[in-house]
Design an enzyme around this catalytic site. Structure first.
Site, short mmCIF file in Angstrom:
data_model
loop_
_atom_site.label_atom_id
_atom_site.label_comp_id
_atom_site.label_asym_id
_atom_site.label_seq_id
_atom_site.Cartn_x
_atom_site.Cartn_y
_atom_site.Cartn_z
N GLY A 92 55.86 22.27 38.53
CA GLY A 92 54.98 22.93 39.04
C GLY A 92 53.65 22.33 38.89
O GLY A 92 52.47 23.12 39.39
N HIS B 174 31.26 39.76 39.50
CA HIS B 174 31.47 40.95 38.91
C HIS B 174 30.35 41.18 37.80
O HIS B 174 29.94 42.34 37.57
CB HIS B 174 32.74 41.22 38.31
CG HIS B 174 32.96 42.47 37.69
ND1 HIS B 174 33.03 43.48 38.26
CD2 HIS B 174 33.11 42.60 36.40
CE1 HIS B 174 33.20 44.54 37.42
NE2 HIS B 174 33.20 44.01 36.21
N LYS C 125 33.05 56.80 35.69
CA LYS C 125 34.55 56.62 35.81
C LYS C 125 35.01 56.09 34.33
O LYS C 125 34.37 55.77 33.68
CB LYS C 125 35.05 55.55 36.76
CG LYS C 125 35.63 54.39 36.41
CD LYS C 125 35.92 53.33 37.34
CE LYS C 125 36.13 52.09 36.97
NZ LYS C 125 36.21 50.97 37.80
C1 R5P Z 1 35.10 47.07 37.98
O1 R5P Z 1 34.28 47.37 37.24
C2 R5P Z 1 35.24 46.74 39.27
O2 R5P Z 1 33.87 46.48 39.75
C3 R5P Z 1 36.08 47.43 40.33
O3 R5P Z 1 35.70 48.60 40.50
C4 R5P Z 1 37.42 47.14 39.77
O4 R5P Z 1 37.65 45.92 39.50
C5 R5P Z 1 38.33 47.50 40.88
O5 R5P Z 1 39.57 47.57 40.52
P1 R5P Z 1 40.66 48.58 41.06
O6 R5P Z 1 40.87 48.54 42.33
O7 R5P Z 1 42.04 48.34 40.48
O8 R5P Z 1 40.37 49.92 40.47
#
Ligand code: R5P
Length: 308
Positions: free
Chosen positions: A36, A127, A189
């Site tokens: 691998g 990110h 969230k």
């Molecule tokens: C998290 O803070 C990122 O900005 C995305 O919202 C997240 O990674 C999306 O992941 P999922 O589609 O699994 O909810």
């Protein structure tokens, strides 16, 4: 001489970038030992200004190691300057310790890229803005928002609102809203697990409006799923539009999107596009080629990068 080296993670993007730069298709071979181990081999880059194109999406760890080996091959091959072009930068979600016993993955990966021989790092909508602070080499963080916003412009139909599906994407949503001339709403969230989230509340007016949900990445689709359901419960018009720079689209994402009846789902080609869900792909090849041309000529790219 300007040269593009392509890893195996996204050949079509690397080829499109090379073609936009009027260069030959990037050459190179990737041999895999029976156990691998990866063994990439490149052509001569002596004296060249080299751009190694390799996003680190799935298979994240293989693509990361291949990138490191390619950077080392460029350095040892006598390249004049080496830029790691990592349109999707994996491990950027691990930008801080949220509990004891965790690593700061983004720092580890940034150190490895600099240590392997990159003089500079180019990414797209990372990110975390913290990437710049953790990287020992300069970071050019481009943004795909203009590319996606242009594609969205004709989707706006009547009263609409750009929605950030979590607090982390609020600034990104503002950049979309500025370009589209729309207001912003933000969902609060809470993450339950790697693939499950709860949308708790939405701040902003969404009632009777078309919603355009934007994020830096879509992984399992849990964030979009939870936001879309909450928006529907708060009276938003059915059929949200969704746009994200990076379409990882893993795990339950296809089933989730099938159940959501989205009006449109847009991503870019930072990662090899999936065919698991109907998705519109907006290419960032021209954006990368523009940035590479200007950097090669030692010109500014301020209008292409994120200023938050
Ligand atoms: C998290 O803070 C990122 O900005 C995305 O919202 C997240 O990674 C999306 O992941 P999922 O589609 O699994 O909810």
């Amino acid at each position: 001489m300007l040269r593009v080296v392509a890893g195996s993670a996204n050949h079509s993007l690397a080829n499109a970038v090379a073609s936009a730069l009027r260069l030959n298709r990037p050459q190179g071979t990737l041999v895999r030992f029976p156990d691998g181990e990866l063994h990439p081999v490149i052509e001569s880059v002596r004296g060249d200004d080299v751009y190694v194109v390799q996003p680190t999406g799935r298979a994240v760890n293989e693509h990361l190691v291949e990138l490191l080996l390619l950077l080392d091959a460029c350095r040892r091959g006598g390249a004049d300057r080496v830029t790691a072009v990592v349109p999707y930068f994996g491990y950027a979600r691990q930008d801080r310790r949220t509990a004891a016993g965790e690593a700061v993955g983004v720092r580890v990966v940034a150190d490895a890229i600099a240590g392997a021989g990159a003089d500079r790092l180019m990414v797209v909508d990372p990110h975390t803005v913290g990437l710049e602070a953790t990287s020992a080499v300069p970071v050019e963080a481009l943004t795909a928002v203009p590319v996606l916003a242009d594609a969205l412009a004709n989707a706006v139909n009547g009263p609409a609102v750009v929605v950030s599906p979590d607090l982390g994407a609020a600034k990104l949503a503002e950049r979309y809203a500025d370009r589209l001339g729309l207001p912003v709403a933000v969902v609060r969230k809470s993450r339950v697990s790697g693939s499950a989230v709860r949308a708790l509340e939405v701040v902003g007016d969404v009632e009777d409006r078309q919603t355009i949900i934007v994020d830096d990445m879509i992984s399992t689709g849990g964030t979009i799923d939870a936001a879309a359901r909450l928006l529907a419960a708060r009276g938003a018009r059915p059929g949200p539009v969704v746009a994200a720079t990076h379409g990882l689209i893993v795990g339950p994402a296809p089933e989730r999107f099938a159940a959501l009846h989205l009006d449109r789902l847009l991503v870019t080609d930072t990662l090899t596009p999936t065919d698991a869900v109907p998705v519109e792909v907006c290419s960032i090849a021209a954006l990368l080629a523009d940035a590479i041309t200007r950097l090669h000529d030692d010109k500014d790219i301020d209008d292409l990068v994120i200023h938050d």
